[in-house]
Design a protein around this motif. Structure first.
Motif, mmCIF file in Angstrom:
data_model
loop_
_atom_site.group_PDB
_atom_site.id
_atom_site.type_symbol
_atom_site.label_atom_id
_atom_site.label_comp_id
_atom_site.label_asym_id
_atom_site.label_seq_id
_atom_site.Cartn_x
_atom_site.Cartn_y
_atom_site.Cartn_z
ATOM 1 N N LEU A 50 8.416 53.951 76.943
ATOM 2 C CA LEU A 50 8.689 54.963 77.982
ATOM 3 C C LEU A 50 10.025 54.697 78.662
ATOM 4 O O LEU A 50 10.794 55.624 78.950
ATOM 5 C CB LEU A 50 7.548 54.985 78.997
ATOM 6 N N ALA A 51 10.334 53.413 78.892
ATOM 7 C CA ALA A 51 11.622 53.067 79.509
ATOM 8 C C ALA A 51 12.775 53.484 78.598
ATOM 9 O O ALA A 51 13.772 54.065 79.049
ATOM 10 C CB ALA A 51 11.674 51.568 79.812
ATOM 11 N N ALA A 52 12.620 53.187 77.296
ATOM 12 C CA ALA A 52 13.679 53.549 76.336
ATOM 13 C C ALA A 52 13.830 55.066 76.246
ATOM 14 O O ALA A 52 14.944 55.587 76.104
ATOM 15 C CB ALA A 52 13.371 52.955 74.959
ATOM 16 N N ALA A 53 12.713 55.796 76.322
ATOM 17 C CA ALA A 53 12.763 57.258 76.254
ATOM 18 C C ALA A 53 13.515 57.821 77.465
ATOM 19 O O ALA A 53 14.327 58.747 77.337
ATOM 20 C CB ALA A 53 11.345 57.826 76.188
ATOM 21 N N ARG A 54 13.242 57.254 78.631
ATOM 22 C CA ARG A 54 13.950 57.742 79.833
ATOM 23 C C ARG A 54 15.446 57.472 79.731
ATOM 24 O O ARG A 54 16.265 58.304 80.143
ATOM 25 C CB ARG A 54 13.334 57.113 81.088
ATOM 26 N N GLU A 55 15.812 56.309 79.167
ATOM 27 C CA GLU A 55 17.239 56.010 78.943
ATOM 28 C C GLU A 55 17.852 57.065 78.011
ATOM 29 O O GLU A 55 18.971 57.518 78.227
ATOM 30 C CB GLU A 55 17.409 54.616 78.320
ATOM 31 N N SER A 56 17.103 57.409 76.964
ATOM 32 C CA SER A 56 17.601 58.402 76.003
ATOM 33 C C SER A 56 17.822 59.745 76.698
ATOM 34 O O SER A 56 18.844 60.412 76.475
ATOM 35 C CB SER A 56 16.613 58.562 74.852
ATOM 36 N N ASP A 57 16.856 60.134 77.542
ATOM 37 C CA ASP A 57 16.995 61.413 78.253
ATOM 38 C C ASP A 57 18.212 61.405 79.176
ATOM 39 O O ASP A 57 18.913 62.413 79.306
ATOM 40 C CB ASP A 57 15.716 61.723 79.040
ATOM 41 N N LYS A 58 18.475 60.245 79.786
ATOM 42 C CA LYS A 58 19.666 60.136 80.653
ATOM 43 C C LYS A 58 20.946 60.311 79.837
ATOM 44 O O LYS A 58 21.877 61.002 80.255
ATOM 45 C CB LYS A 58 19.700 58.757 81.330
ATOM 46 N N ARG A 59 20.968 59.643 78.667
ATOM 47 C CA ARG A 59 22.148 59.773 77.800
ATOM 48 C C ARG A 59 22.355 61.234 77.405
ATOM 49 O O ARG A 59 23.463 61.748 77.435
ATOM 50 C CB ARG A 59 21.975 58.937 76.517
ATOM 51 N N ARG A 60 21.250 61.896 77.054
ATOM 52 C CA ARG A 60 21.370 63.287 76.608
ATOM 53 C C ARG A 60 21.892 64.173 77.743
ATOM 54 O O ARG A 60 22.766 65.022 77.537
ATOM 55 C CB ARG A 60 20.026 63.803 76.094
ATOM 56 N N ALA A 61 21.364 63.939 78.946
ATOM 57 C CA ALA A 61 21.810 64.732 80.101
ATOM 58 C C ALA A 61 23.295 64.536 80.355
ATOM 59 O O ALA A 61 23.992 65.447 80.797
ATOM 60 C CB ALA A 61 20.985 64.340 81.332
ATOM 61 N N ALA A 62 23.783 63.308 80.041
ATOM 62 C CA ALA A 62 25.199 63.002 80.265
ATOM 63 C C ALA A 62 26.061 63.372 79.061
ATOM 64 O O ALA A 62 27.270 63.109 79.051
ATOM 65 C CB ALA A 62 25.352 61.512 80.577
ATOM 66 N N GLY A 63 25.418 63.964 78.023
ATOM 67 C CA GLY A 63 26.178 64.338 76.817
ATOM 68 C C GLY A 63 26.629 63.139 76.006
ATOM 69 O O GLY A 63 27.661 63.185 75.336
ATOM 70 N N GLN A 64 25.841 62.032 76.067
ATOM 71 C CA GLN A 64 26.275 60.807 75.377
ATOM 72 C C GLN A 64 25.223 60.310 74.385
ATOM 73 O O GLN A 64 24.929 59.111 74.337
ATOM 74 C CB GLN A 64 26.580 59.719 76.404
ATOM 75 N N THR A 65 24.625 61.213 73.631
ATOM 76 C CA THR A 65 23.632 60.763 72.658
ATOM 77 C C THR A 65 24.290 59.873 71.606
ATOM 78 O O THR A 65 25.457 60.032 71.270
ATOM 79 C CB THR A 65 22.951 61.952 71.953
ATOM 80 N N LEU A 66 23.493 58.928 71.095
ATOM 81 C CA LEU A 66 24.031 57.903 70.191
ATOM 82 C C LEU A 66 23.968 58.318 68.724
ATOM 83 O O LEU A 66 24.704 57.781 67.895
ATOM 84 C CB LEU A 66 23.264 56.593 70.386
ATOM 85 N N SER A 67 23.072 59.245 68.406
ATOM 86 C CA SER A 67 22.922 59.684 67.006
ATOM 87 C C SER A 67 22.029 60.919 67.005
ATOM 88 O O SER A 67 21.405 61.242 68.018
ATOM 89 C CB SER A 67 22.266 58.581 66.168
ATOM 90 N N PRO A 68 21.912 61.587 65.842
ATOM 91 C CA PRO A 68 21.012 62.766 65.773
ATOM 92 C C PRO A 68 19.563 62.409 66.070
ATOM 93 O O PRO A 68 18.777 63.275 66.440
ATOM 94 C CB PRO A 68 21.163 63.240 64.318
ATOM 95 N N LEU A 69 19.181 61.136 65.891
ATOM 96 C CA LEU A 69 17.793 60.741 66.106
ATOM 97 C C LEU A 69 17.578 60.097 67.477
ATOM 98 O O LEU A 69 16.518 59.538 67.748
ATOM 99 C CB LEU A 69 17.336 59.782 64.994
#
Lengths: 492, 94
Positions: A50-69
């Motif tokens: 859940l912690a990692a998922a929230r980090e991912s959502d933050k990255r996405r909101a900031a337009g900084q996704t790490l990969s398509p997955l």
């Protein structure tokens, strides 16, 4: 209803239709609801996920996704080390072992933003073909929970086929990705030896082990392989060969004019279930209808692959598993008087029967007086098996074969006869000896509704061709992505 | 070849596995059956064939000889069954 693929979920994440936290909560809830029947996981990492998922959502909101997955939940076979999360190999020996480092494959997934939700069950130290040899109980096939999911990556296959996660990593030493993928109706890819770093994969047979994807469909296998493949300075056997964009090139493969080898030894073997044989014929007909030419070949040394494998693999295993001695980590037997007693009793109590059998077999074939008769001989036959592949691949672009001689069998039905269990791998084991790549594709069902997988195999580092070929075929067959009816009702 | 209970005992010693009498009998039966099966390799003519230890060609890979952090002492000891001070502790060796 179909299983949700990772690329489909990634599309929803990208559109903002769902968050990673929602996907991970859904995955965790489905795991909770189905684990009493499936037992796919040894460890579920709820909080970390859940912690990692929230980090991912933050990255996405900031337009900084790490990969398509980025943000997609994934499960890991519990023989790949995960820093701070116990890694048991489904063995009493490592029941409490918390590694201080992560395997390269896991680190690469995390670097790409994927969310590890848990560690999946396996046959102890990846030795087995049914996921019944586990200190944590057997895993059950989602298509019929009285049946085995295959093995040794059975937990990963069940997690994907049961809809608990869209993606998982397995490891394949003699078929341990492809055979459970076949028995559970999902895609399983064994990459070329050296394509994926083995650093942090608990070693079984070091010249045969390879990590690979277990997925709902071929496109996911391409995405997941692309994420974990590549050279790693921490594994000197990992290949310094460029990693193509597997997912991008899937659609450019064309079957027209391609030649597929049909080795008679793979299609006429005794013990081949008639329903699997019919599925194999339909598979070849489908290939022909797509424009492929079927070339009949003979691979005369395939019949020696089980014998060769069980000498080479047990020899390597006896050496690799010597490290479990109770001194530095893992289980230690209590109350021993001296160090030899500590070693011997620790291993007696910490290892299950299949491990003992294989360690003794490997020790015997390497021991003075027997080395030439067994180990050296098997290594020479290995050369002949590899040459059989080289000849077939000179005449054809790909080799076709059934993945398993029979569909999922009843739990307990092969446990009393080790040799009968070894014969489960008769169609997968030779590829590991040759070192080349192969993929099991869901290709049909038995009359009773059990999935059947078929294999396509290709030469060294030809995963791009293999995946493209499999993707085209998958579209034509329309079998991949089918959801097991047993579990459909509990679907999240 | 037949794997007698005596041979099982010898191999178990080499493997550092303590076995009960019952297990010795069981492994003798099972391993005999497996070794009977692998005898089939005897019929393969391998004259002039080189052994394969590694499936694909491997070449030595060099990296710069640079000092990088290793495991801290307490991290290395964290999974140990028994420790004393900064050491792994085991029963009597000699």
């Amino acid at each position: 209803m179909a299983l949700r693929s990772a690329h489909e979920l990634a599309g929803q994440l990208a559109k903002g239709a769902v968050t990673s936290e929602e996907l991970v909560r859904r995955s965790l809830a489905h795991i909770k609801a189905t684990e009493p029947r499936l037992n796919a996981f040894v460890t579920v990492m709820e909080e970390q996920a859940l912690a990692a998922a929230r980090e991912s959502d933050k990255r996405r909101a900031a337009g900084q996704t790490l990969s398509p997955l980025d943000g997609i939940p994934v499960a890991i076979k519990d023989n790949m080390n995960t820093e701070g999360v116990r890694t048991t190999c489904s063995s009493r020996m490592l029941e409490q072992f918390v590694p201080p480092f992560s395997s390269t494959a896991v680190r690469k997934l995390q670097d790409a933003g994927l969310v590890v939700v848990g560690k999946t069950n396996l046959d102890e130290f990846a030795m087995g073909s049914s996921t019944e040899n586990s200190a944590f109980g057997r895993s059950a096939n989602p298509w019929d929970t009285d049946r085995v999911p295959g093995g040794s990556s059975g937990g990963s296959a069940v997690a994907v086929a049961g809809g608990q996660v869209p993606l998982a990593l397995g490891s394949d030493t003699g078929g341990s990705i492809r055979q459970p993928a076949s028995l559970c109706g999902i895609v399983g890819l064994k990459p070329t030896y050296g394509r994926v770093s083995r650093y942090g994969l608990v070693a079984f047979a070091s010249s045969l082990d390879q990590i690979g994807p277990m997925t709902v469909d071929v496109e996911d296998a391409a995405l997941l392989l692309g994420t974990v493949a590549g050279h790693d300075p921490l594994d000197s056997t990992s290949a310094d060969v460029p990693v193509p964009d597997y997912a991008a090139s899937l659609r450019s493969f064309d079957w027209k004019g391609r030649r597929v080898a049909r080795p008679k030894e793979f299609f006429t073997g005794e013990g081949l279930d008639p329903e699997v044989a019919r599925c194999a014929d339909a598979f070849l007909e489908k290939l022909a209808s797509l424009g492929a030419e079927i070339v009949d070949v003979s691979m005369p040394h395939l019949k020696y692959s089980i014998s060769t494998f069980y000498i080479v693999a047990t020899a390597e295993a006896s050496s690799n598993l010597a490290r479990y001695d109770g001194a530095q980590y893992g289980f230690r037997a209590a109350g021993t008087k001296n160090i030899i007693e500590m070693f011997s009793r620790t291993r007696a109590q910490g290892f299950g029967p299949e491990i003992k059998r294989r360690v003794m077999m490997g020790t015997h074939v390497l021991s003075a007086g027997y080395y030439d008769a067994y180990y050296n001989k098997a290594q020479k036959v290995r050369t002949l098996i590899k040459r059989d592949y080289d000849r077939a691949l000179e005449k054809a672009d790909l080799v076709a074969a059934p993945t398993s001689p029979f569909p999922a069998f009843l739990a307990g039905s092969r446990m009393d006869d080790p040799l009968a269990m070894y014969l489960c791998d008769v169609f997968t084991i030779s590829l590991n000896l040759a070192g080349y790549c192969g993929l099991s594709l869901p290709s049909g069902f038995t009359e009773g509704g059990l999935p059947i997988g078929m294999q396509l195999m290709a030469g060294a580092f030809e995963e791009e061709k293999l995946l493209g070929a499999a993707w085209q075929l998958e579209q034509a067959l329309g079998v991949a992505g089918s959801r097991a009816p047993e579990i459909a009702g509990a679907s999240a | 070849m037949k794997i007698t209970p005596e041979l099982v005992e010898h191999v178990a010693l080499l493997s550092r596995l303590e076995l009960t009498e019952e297990q010795k009998a069981q492994f003798s039966r099972e391993l005999s059956k497996i070794f009977e099966y692998v005898e089939q390799l005897g019929e393969v003519d391998v004259s002039g064939v080189e052994p394969t230890a590694h499936p694909l060609p491997q070449k030595n890979k060099f990296r710069p000889d640079e000092v990088v952090p290793g495991l801290a002492n307490e991290t290395a000891l964290a999974n140990a069954p028994e420790t004393e001070d900064v050491y792994f502790k085991v029963p009597q060796v000699l």
